[in-house]
Motif scaffolding. Structure first.
Motif, PDB file in Angstrom:
ATOM      1  N   LEU A  15       0.840  -1.188   0.000  1.00  0.00           N
ATOM      2  CA  LEU A  15       0.000   0.000   0.000  1.00  0.00           C
ATOM      3  C   LEU A  15       0.872   1.234   0.000  1.00  0.00           C
ATOM      4  N   GLN A  16       0.244   2.353  -0.273  1.00  0.00           N
ATOM      5  CA  GLN A  16       0.963   3.627  -0.307  1.00  0.00           C
ATOM      6  C   GLN A  16       0.353   4.585   0.701  1.00  0.00           C
ATOM      7  N   ASP A  17       1.203   5.361   1.371  1.00  0.00           N
ATOM      8  CA  ASP A  17       0.666   6.378   2.263  1.00  0.00           C
ATOM      9  C   ASP A  17       0.344   7.646   1.473  1.00  0.00           C
ATOM     10  N   ARG A  18      -0.076   8.702   2.170  1.00  0.00           N
ATOM     11  CA  ARG A  18      -0.527   9.924   1.478  1.00  0.00           C
ATOM     12  C   ARG A  18       0.605  10.592   0.691  1.00  0.00           C
ATOM     13  N   HIS A  19       1.846  10.273   1.058  1.00  0.00           N
ATOM     14  CA  HIS A  19       2.972  10.846   0.315  1.00  0.00           C
ATOM     15  C   HIS A  19       3.479   9.867  -0.747  1.00  0.00           C
ATOM     16  N   GLU A  20       2.675   8.836  -1.028  1.00  0.00           N
ATOM     17  CA  GLU A  20       2.993   7.817  -2.031  1.00  0.00           C
ATOM     18  C   GLU A  20       4.255   7.028  -1.720  1.00  0.00           C
ATOM     19  N   ARG A  21       4.560   6.926  -0.428  1.00  0.00           N
ATOM     20  CA  ARG A  21       5.633   6.011  -0.024  1.00  0.00           C
ATOM     21  C   ARG A  21       5.035   4.618   0.100  1.00  0.00           C
ATOM     22  N   GLU A  22       5.819   3.623  -0.327  1.00  0.00           N
ATOM     23  CA  GLU A  22       5.296   2.269  -0.341  1.00  0.00           C
ATOM     24  C   GLU A  22       5.584   1.520   0.945  1.00  0.00           C
ATOM     25  N   PHE A  23       4.590   0.740   1.365  1.00  0.00           N
ATOM     26  CA  PHE A  23       4.684  -0.072   2.576  1.00  0.00           C
ATOM     27  C   PHE A  23       4.128  -1.465   2.326  1.00  0.00           C
ATOM     28  N   ALA A  24       4.585  -2.397   3.135  1.00  0.00           N
ATOM     29  CA  ALA A  24       3.953  -3.712   3.202  1.00  0.00           C
ATOM     30  C   ALA A  24       3.227  -3.806   4.537  1.00  0.00           C
ATOM     31  N   PHE A  25       2.054  -4.422   4.530  1.00  0.00           N
ATOM     32  CA  PHE A  25       1.396  -4.812   5.775  1.00  0.00           C
ATOM     33  C   PHE A  25       2.093  -6.100   6.174  1.00  0.00           C
ATOM     34  N   GLN A  26       2.770  -6.104   7.325  1.00  0.00           N
ATOM     35  CA  GLN A  26       3.694  -7.191   7.623  1.00  0.00           C
ATOM     36  C   GLN A  26       3.089  -8.599   7.503  1.00  0.00           C
ATOM     37  N   PRO A  27       3.680  -9.419   6.634  1.00  0.00           N
ATOM     38  CA  PRO A  27       3.319 -10.834   6.609  1.00  0.00           C
ATOM     39  C   PRO A  27       4.273 -11.614   7.517  1.00  0.00           C
ATOM     40  N   THR A  28       5.396 -11.013   7.857  1.00  0.00           N
ATOM     41  CA  THR A  28       6.457 -11.600   8.674  1.00  0.00           C
ATOM     42  C   THR A  28       7.465 -10.465   8.881  1.00  0.00           C
ATOM     43  N   SER A  29       8.429 -10.643   9.773  1.00  0.00           N
ATOM     44  CA  SER A  29       9.227  -9.469  10.146  1.00  0.00           C
ATOM     45  C   SER A  29      10.739  -9.682  10.134  1.00  0.00           C
ATOM     46  N   GLU A  30      11.241 -10.580   9.304  1.00  0.00           N
ATOM     47  CA  GLU A  30      12.694 -10.785   9.261  1.00  0.00           C
ATOM     48  C   GLU A  30      13.433  -9.481   8.961  1.00  0.00           C
TER      49      GLU A  30
END
Lengths: 581, 581
Positions: free
Chosen positions: A96-111
């Motif tokens: 997903l992207q935040d309001r500043h169009e930075r990309e993120f993952a909704f954590q599926p795992t955290s290595e």
């Protein structure tokens, strides 16, 4: 807890989309409510179970020296790019992207995130070993979420990550977690097996799955009743079923087998055992140049006995197939075998292929294979005489019930399991990719040796129910039941003696730290009993005006066929004595 | 807990982006680590505080009869569309799409989801009242996240929602939550005020903010030291400062005030008190047709005394401004006043405007306003004589320190606060929008009367630190300190008597259920003390070889100027006596 104050919403019928028993019962018992596909509200009744599971996990993780933290749900793409997983992870990873169009993952795992923490905070060997864990929501965007909490999209996991200075110490951390997991699943009151699992590219023998035994389980697990041996089907070693190769006794004969492409049909037609046939599976590998263009392809023929199945994980460990393989195309098959699939075999090839025989196949004699000609097979085939010895001999099949155990202790059995935990040695895969080092005693930077350790918290609810239920509902183990004891007074709001006795028992058990629900809803006895049996409370006490007149109450364990009459004076002590320690 | 086994990573310097003391100290104490803007890892030290805060909240919510559940992080757009908030919520609401391109919000709050649960599960008045709460991660995509956990993007909130059958019962639910919040903030050990807050469109007097008092707080809160009166600045009622209007004593005079646009400058120039001037603020309202096109605009002149500030929330309650207003454009101002801003006033208008005078302004006489001509003001202005009485008189200003308390009990004081909780009566706003009804006793469907009740869990950490810190670091209240007692042995790994005494004290206090950290890291005394002062552990015991030879140890409370010598034999009892009950 008093039932009126709590939130009880049982259903007579499960919704149509609930396919398996745990999903049906969790819906009917009001444990979960669907908000969207694979996304559930954890209702008060279900949340109580989740919290108990979490607390057992937390206590044992802490006891094993792990330290709890919480990593964010949204993780920046940059970290995932460092390990290359931003691209490698499929659509199961929600981006997903935040309001500043930075990309993120909704954590599926955290290595990635935990390795980032380690490289910033664990600077010296003196800070090691360290095991960091969290109990946190995860999201995996399953294409087809189903089975309630068993394969949901938003779910709760405990994930732990160990950091060690060397392989030996990492081995100890692994063993500690393995031992902690045993304690956790023992305390959860589940029947389970810890089974050896494949370590993939990492190698070594440090990967174990914790499988809750249930007939409805997705996974086949292999074990030896005479020993400690247990492995999942992907890993379990299949020994050759023949001690040595017998001398040929038959001449090689081409036999018509019109329309018979399956080994079982061929064996039946020829009046011989399925174990005399050999199954042909055709794979291919590609060599590419720097630009990724395919410059050369190789075709492989894998042979397993007619009554066996190819194990693709094992095939992937064969020299030459390690870097990936695919099933051959029909064009490739025709080009090399001169025949379409169904009648393939190792004799009479048009073009050379690499032949890999399963250990058992390599010791067979007088066997039957396809003739590489439609509607024909060849019988009485013998290695060396009719065709060259195979290029490679390897364990490439699934074990079957009755196979000899690889530890020599007996024969193997197979049961179904639900994977609820996994301990895994990661080596320096992530620390190397992210340049995560500490200063060792010699003053030099070294990569962390890592392990990861997961438990599917919400999945445990589904697994526990798959293993523990009957026609009336769930049967929770004491340790994770939403309530341990249900007090069911008949006529609580009209019979004073019933109210007094129920309140007294409730006060007594509550004071003893027991998790009691007093059903003060004024439901009819039948509806009340049905609710608590559906919800799966393991211990029930019924108080009635009639019983009290005789100084008696009724106790019934959730698995008991009948109720037991107990003198009211001894009731609290009687119930306490029945609870799991 | 032993320090070696735990995870302690203090920093000498806070990162440059930490602007306020709580952010700086949380970073330095290793409570949080930034993962991305406004997104933090809750490190083990910080997570311990979070869990203690959560547990206090949970216990008091349960005691107040609320029932815990967990609603998903991802909420389908459809529910938010039902209330119209999918469109109304700004970019603070994080929106995303799953692999099937279905739209979701990452929950910023859960009115829609909980109302959806209620309409499905609470079918009868018999199930009411019901209060459902969760302690769950929220996301608000702040444009400029800052101040650490005080204004983060991903944060933890407790949000509760009550469902009642009528307004009277909803009032009781509100009072219960208000009382529970008092208990929660009392137990958190914070100095706070519950202040009346604006209820917006819902109306009524059922909205209270719980404000932690801190000089650095963003909010101004108004209270009366002589009574229970407390309100936030938006709501606090400003009484007229004059008892009645005095008769005119001056003639109206136009005076040159070149370049003096501010009331203070005009008063100084004219040698009079600022309280004799009147400030003009020009607003506008628009009427629209069905298509949303503006068909008519009205210009408003709001007058407050020169030393007062306009309160926009109060202005929004003035008849005619209730449906929204905007500041007038310069073109509108010139059109109506014949002058640009800076010299505006109610006399000599080009076109009629609606004049709203603050209560105090309406009672002024001989006052000074702009002349509606650049570089001129008018002095000696009197209502009735020089201009008509105002169209409307209303409370439209912020109170100031020293104003009379609206309850008549004394004078008002103002302090700064950090909002950490809010209780709010929602009425049937959401139940109506989502057609959420229950069957009442008369067999008819009725809309739920709702309330919502939030506490910013992670924000409480920041607020507690803003209120409780000194030059050396954080000073946690006992109830939420990551550890209650720090045992600091000097030479733990070399002086046997120190080790024995430290271990004994650790065992004694731990057995008493006290949260103790034993610093076995072998740090130098200075570094060790600095760490625990920075981290803010409220009680510290120092054990040294030299002290033990005299049979003594040192105890120091985090706020104590000096250590107290305590006989080792009495040490455990001494420490226990110092802990908050």
């Amino acid at each position: 807890m008093r039932a009126r104050q709590f939130f009880i919403t049982t259903l007579k019928e499960a919704p149509a989309d609930a396919e398996i028993v745990s999903h049906k019962l969790m819906m009917r018992a009001g444990m979960i409510r669907k908000l969207s596909a694979g996304i559930y509200n954890y209702m008060p009744m279900g949340l109580r179970v989740i919290r108990k599971v979490e607390n057992i996990i937390r206590e044992e993780m802490n006891r094993a020296g792990a330290v709890e933290l919480t990593m964010p749900l949204l993780q920046p793409a940059e970290l995932w790019q460092e390990t290359g997983r931003w691209d490698k992870m499929g659509p199961e990873m929600l981006r997903l992207q935040d309001r500043h169009e930075r990309e993120f993952a909704f954590q599926p795992t955290s290595e990635e995130v935990v390795t980032d923490i380690a490289r910033q905070e664990l600077k010296s060997y003196r800070a090691l070993p360290k095991n960091l864990y969290q109990i946190q929501t995860k999201f995996r965007d399953e294409r087809r979420p189903r089975f309630g909490v068993m394969r949901g999209r938003e779910f709760i996991m405990k994930d732990a990550y160990s950091f060690d200075r060397d392989v030996e110490s990492a081995g100890k951390s692994y063993e500690q977690m393995y031992a902690a997991y045993r304690k956790i699943f023992d305390r959860l009151g589940l029947t389970y097996r810890a089974v050896a699992a494949d370590t993939g590219a990492i190698g070594g023998d440090r990967s174990h799955e914790f499988q809750v035994i249930a007939e409805t389980g997705e996974d086949a697990i292999v074990y030896c009743p005479q020993s400690e041996y247990a492995a999942n089907i992907e890993l379990a070693e299949a020994l050759p079923l023949l001690a040595e190769r017998a001398a040929p006794t038959q001449a090689m004969t081409k036999v018509p087998t019109p329309g018979k492409t399956a080994c079982a049909d061929v064996a039946a037609l020829l009046g011989t055992a399925l174990a005399n046939t050999v199954k042909s599976l055709v794979l291919a590998t590609d060599e590419t140049d720097d630009s990724g263009a395919i410059v050369k392809s190789t075709v492989w023929l894998l042979l397993v006995r007619g009554d066996h199945d190819l194990n693709e994980v094992k095939a992937g460990k064969v020299e030459g197939l390690k870097n990936g393989f695919r099933f051959a195309t029909e064009a490739e098959i025709v080009e090399h075998f001169g025949c379409k699939p169904g009648y393939l075999g190792p004799i009479g090839l048009k073009k050379p292929v690499k032949v890999v025989a399963d250990r058992t196949v390599a010791l067979m004699s007088d066997f039957i294979t396809g003739a590489n000609e439609a509607d024909f097979h060849i019988a009485g085939v013998n290695w060396g005489r009719d065709l060259p010895e195979p290029d490679l001999v390897a364990d490439i099949r699934n074990v079957v019930e009755g196979d000899a155990s690889p530890d020599g202790a007996g024969t193997l059995a197979i049961q179904r399991g639900i994977e609820v935990g996994h301990v895994f040695y990661l080596g320096n895969k992530y620390s190397k990719a992210m340049n995560a080092t500490f200063l060792d005693e010699d003053g030099k930077p070294k990569f962390f040796e890592m392990g990861c350790y997961g438990i599917g918290v919400t999945r445990i609810l589904g697994a526990a129910i798959e293993q523990n239920h009957d026609a009336r509902g769930i049967i929770w183990p004491d340790s994770i039941a939403p309530f341990t004891v249900a007090i069911c007074p008949i006529g609580y709001d009209r019979a004073e003696d019933v109210k007094v006795a129920a309140d007294a028992l409730y006060a007594d058990l509550t004071a003893a730290g027991i998790d009691v629900i007093l059903d003060d809803r004024g439901e009819r006895p039948g509806a009340m009993f049905a609710d608590w049996e559906l919800i799966g409370v393991p211990h029930r006490v019924v108080l009635s005006d009639r019983g009290l007149k005789e100084g008696q109450a009724e106790y019934q364990g959730r698995r008991d066929a009948e109720a037991t009459k107990v003198a009211v004076a001894e009731l609290a002590a009687f119930v306490k004595a029945r609870l799991a320690p």
